[in-house]
Enzyme design. Structure first.
Site, PDB file in Angstrom:
ATOM      1  N   ASP A 144      47.272  42.161  29.898  1.00  0.00           N
ATOM      2  CA  ASP A 144      46.139  42.698  31.220  1.00  0.00           C
ATOM      3  C   ASP A 144      44.898  43.472  30.629  1.00  0.00           C
ATOM      4  OD1 ASP A 144      47.740  41.836  33.325  1.00  0.00           O
ATOM      5  OD2 ASP A 144      48.870  43.543  33.339  1.00  0.00           O
ATOM      6  N   MET A 190      46.806  35.720  35.832  1.00  0.00           N
ATOM      7  CA  MET A 190      47.604  36.994  35.934  1.00  0.00           C
ATOM      8  C   MET A 190      46.585  38.116  35.846  1.00  0.00           C
ATOM      9  SD  MET A 190      51.162  36.592  33.633  1.00  0.00           S
ATOM     10  CE  MET A 190      52.418  36.089  34.199  1.00  0.00           C
ATOM     11  N   ARG A 192      47.449  42.249  37.527  1.00  0.00           N
ATOM     12  CA  ARG A 192      47.704  42.836  38.634  1.00  0.00           C
ATOM     13  C   ARG A 192      46.573  43.895  39.002  1.00  0.00           C
ATOM     14  NH1 ARG A 192      53.209  42.966  40.025  1.00  0.00           N
ATOM     15  NH2 ARG A 192      53.734  41.966  38.280  1.00  0.00           N
ATOM     16  N   GLU A 247      45.743  37.399  40.642  1.00  0.00           N
ATOM     17  CA  GLU A 247      46.963  37.385  41.375  1.00  0.00           C
ATOM     18  C   GLU A 247      47.122  38.772  42.156  1.00  0.00           C
ATOM     19  OE1 GLU A 247      50.500  38.093  39.019  1.00  0.00           O
ATOM     20  OE2 GLU A 247      49.544  39.566  37.646  1.00  0.00           O
ATOM     21  N   GLN A 299      50.514  30.849  30.744  1.00  0.00           N
ATOM     22  CA  GLN A 299      49.491  31.554  30.202  1.00  0.00           C
ATOM     23  C   GLN A 299      49.690  32.601  29.009  1.00  0.00           C
ATOM     24  OE1 GLN A 299      47.063  33.983  33.233  1.00  0.00           O
ATOM     25  NE2 GLN A 299      48.968  33.364  34.539  1.00  0.00           N
TER      26      GLN A 299
END
Lengths: 421, 421
Positions: A144, A190, A192, A247, A299
């Site tokens: 992330d 991805m 979040r 996402e 991924q």
């Protein structure tokens, strides 16, 4: 200095390069066997410590440990398990100390993201709070890319490369088909809360290879009307459009575009399915045929397309963590410090865990284009160095040769099993 | 022999290596410029012929044509457009002949799958049916691997490699997480009627790297009860399970597991979303946390992970098509003939189009394990050679360098545009 053993654990979602950090930790520790006795890994992360389920990494050959550098996933198992505060669950800390004492552990290397940095911080305070001597070093890891202080996070560069390349490849495909068939391709990625991975999709298009890409960031309030108008404009100009949707993208009321309704151990909503929502939305508005993909674990596991820069940095963070420990540090995390954009240059720094834990680094607003649907040149300058270089794993018989360790358990020294809460 | 121009078109869904076949056609034609004047490509496939929208490939440099070999997608555009029979739509054939005459076309190279082989067969009969002299050669291409006669189809080997590698990588990931988090990973793969791509997912597991994989083939009647029991058995034994589900998997009543409800130009149902259906089904039965991926276009566009064998064969099919034409053949398709399994060896053969058109090669039943959820050793022996070797594209600045051709239009010679039906 007395020889002490080290505890190493992987925490949270794994990546294509977290094992490269493990490799850095273990290979560096082996070079300092006069100070570090053995690296004992937690089976399934911190749970391995709590249940006294430790793995003796000394049972693994040098070749097996070296192969971790090109093996994706968490070789010792990871977990999603957040320690409560010392006040809220003193039994867990007592148990950690009991296990660490039993196995003569003086170093705690915790390889994870933001939530894990908080756990590492709590462990690092055990010397002070309960008088148990331990040096806790956090090894940064998160696809992330949302840890503060460090310029970027190991794991992110490889996901970024995978998403940039895959978005380019799929866009070439839809461009070929657009005349009579698919005109809209949606890829869900991805991220979040932070749009770093979505931003990487923007790298699919550059000065030499122009691709009409529309990005939906979690940081930007979703404006359905403007989004649909922009997609139609791109289809009219280019014949097709590629949408990269995070996402974490939310409706204006704060709900995720697609929320599965279940939550993980940290209380985060389990997501999935924004891509079909977006694709259907465009179809309903403009009638275009669509295809969509959800890359999901592909991924973050795609070691076959890892960024060389990312692999090098992941290894360096593992090595630096051990070096910081040997230098007597506690409650710190090695960081990546960018010293130059072009040519890209970086060096290893360090940060205090109190500055890292529970701080989430969002995309700076100057990285998102004015219309909210693309990336700026500043973002490109930041991202491009992170996907540099290819570090292919060895292939045999057409398949990548990833190592599965023996993961031999250290004999238990404590009587009873610990019950996880 | 008078010099004639050649028409080349890409048809149906594109692949990671269809441009390698284009490269084979054009490079070979260039070597025979005493017999083939120019290769004129249809912009967006056969539509380019019908609308007299032809691309002069002679305007492209040798380097640009060479770069097709490592560029995924259809460089000239493809289309989903099936010619009706001569009786049903004579106007289309009249128009083709008008365009071919105007541009002095004597060779017709059609690069596609089963539906396209039928079109190519019809064109090959124009000499006989309407007295227009043309040699029509089909160049095989389909990720579905469902063309008859040929041992395998260009495009399939690279998808197979991508799915095998991605399934292995994602399985390593879920194995790491299974203790406290995801225990079920579902990956949805292409293959509307034939389970070849799903079978390739089985290659993720082998003697050295054991992975609990359950495959759902379109050829096997879906038995939900046995499927759920098997998944649970694998989770209990291994801690996790990976499910590879074909988009073509159907309920016992014949409905696809997830049917989007729309249909393409060939009347095929547009699919997508079997993965979430399967994942939710397991969750509901056993309560396990799941993740799912839909690879969609990513799998067939993934030139970055192409099989060397596949690239070589795709190129060879293009070259052989031109050589067959120069040898005076009509209504044929070059084929791949396997002469040995181990070591793998193959040579170029040829098939009559009447034996190819409208015949769909399903997975032989001896390739599917007795329980219906896996692959046999015979299947493995068939598949493994097709994913051999890595043929990485060149990378610059972290990204693969795929060529976008200039696609210069040949000046129109005919007055009016043709209206597509």
């Amino acid at each position: 200095m007395a020889i002490k053993n080290a505890f190493y654990a992987q925490s949270g979602g794994v990546t294509a390069v977290i094992n490269a950090s493990a490799c850095g930790v273990i290979e560096t520790a082996r070079k300092h066997s006069d100070q570090i006795g053995a690296v004992l890994a937690g089976r399934n992360g911190i749970i391995g410590a709590l249940t006294e389920d430790l793995i003796d990494t000394n049972k693994e050959s040098d070749a097996a440990i070296a192969a971790l550098r090109h093996t994706p996933s968490g070789a010792f198992g990871s977990c999603r398990y957040k320690l409560k505060s010392l006040e809220a669950n003193k039994a867990e800390y007592d148990r950690l100390i009991e296990v660490f004492k039993a196995h003569d552990i003086g170093y705690f290397f915790y390889n994870g993201g933001g939530d894990s940095a908080d756990t590492c911080l709590k462990v690092s305070q055990l010397s002070e709070t309960v008088g148990f001597p331990i040096q806790a070093i956090h090894v940064p890891k998160t696809v992330d890319n949302d840890l503060p202080v460090t310029d970027n996070c190991p794991g992110f560069g490889s996901v970024a490369k995978y998403i940039a390349v895959s978005t380019r490849e799929a866009s070439f495909d839809v461009r070929s088909m657009a005349k009579t068939s698919t005109k809209v391709f949606v890829i869900e990625v991805m991220g979040r809360h932070a749009g770093w991975i979505a931003a990487a999709g923007g790298l699919a298009s550059d000065a030499e290879t122009e691709i009409p890409i529309v990005i939906l960031f979690p940081e930007v309030r979703f404006d359905q009307e403007r989004f649909l108008a922009l997609c139609q404009e791109r289809v009219q100009k280019f014949g097709y459009v590629t949408v990269v949707v995070s996402e974490g993208c939310k409706w204006p009321d704060g709900k995720f575009l697609a929320e599965a309704g279940t939550r993980d151990a940290f209380g985060h909503a389990q997501l999935g399915g924004a891509a079909p929502v977006v694709a259907t939305m465009i179809k309903d508005a403009h009638g275009h045929k669509y295809h969509w993909a959800v890359a999901d674990y592909l991924q973050r596991a795609a070691r076959h397309l890892a960024s060389q820069t990312d692999v090098d940095q992941a290894y360096a963070m593992g090595r630096a963590a051990v070096e910081l420990a040997l230098a007597g540090k506690n409650s710190v995390m090695p960081t990546i410090v960018r010293t130059s954009n072009s040519p890209y240059a970086w060096e290893v720094g360090s940060a205090s865990l109190s500055d890292v834990a529970n701080v989430e680094k969002m995309m700076p607003s100057e990285f998102i284009s004015a219309d909210g649907f693309g990336i700026t040149q500043a973002c490109r300058d930041y991202l491009v160095p992170l996907i540099q270089g290819e570090d292919y794993p060895p292939f045999t018989n057409g398949m990548p040769q990833y190592v599965t360790l023996q993961n031999v358990a250290v004999p238990r020294k404590l009587g009873q099993d610990f019950q996880l809460k």
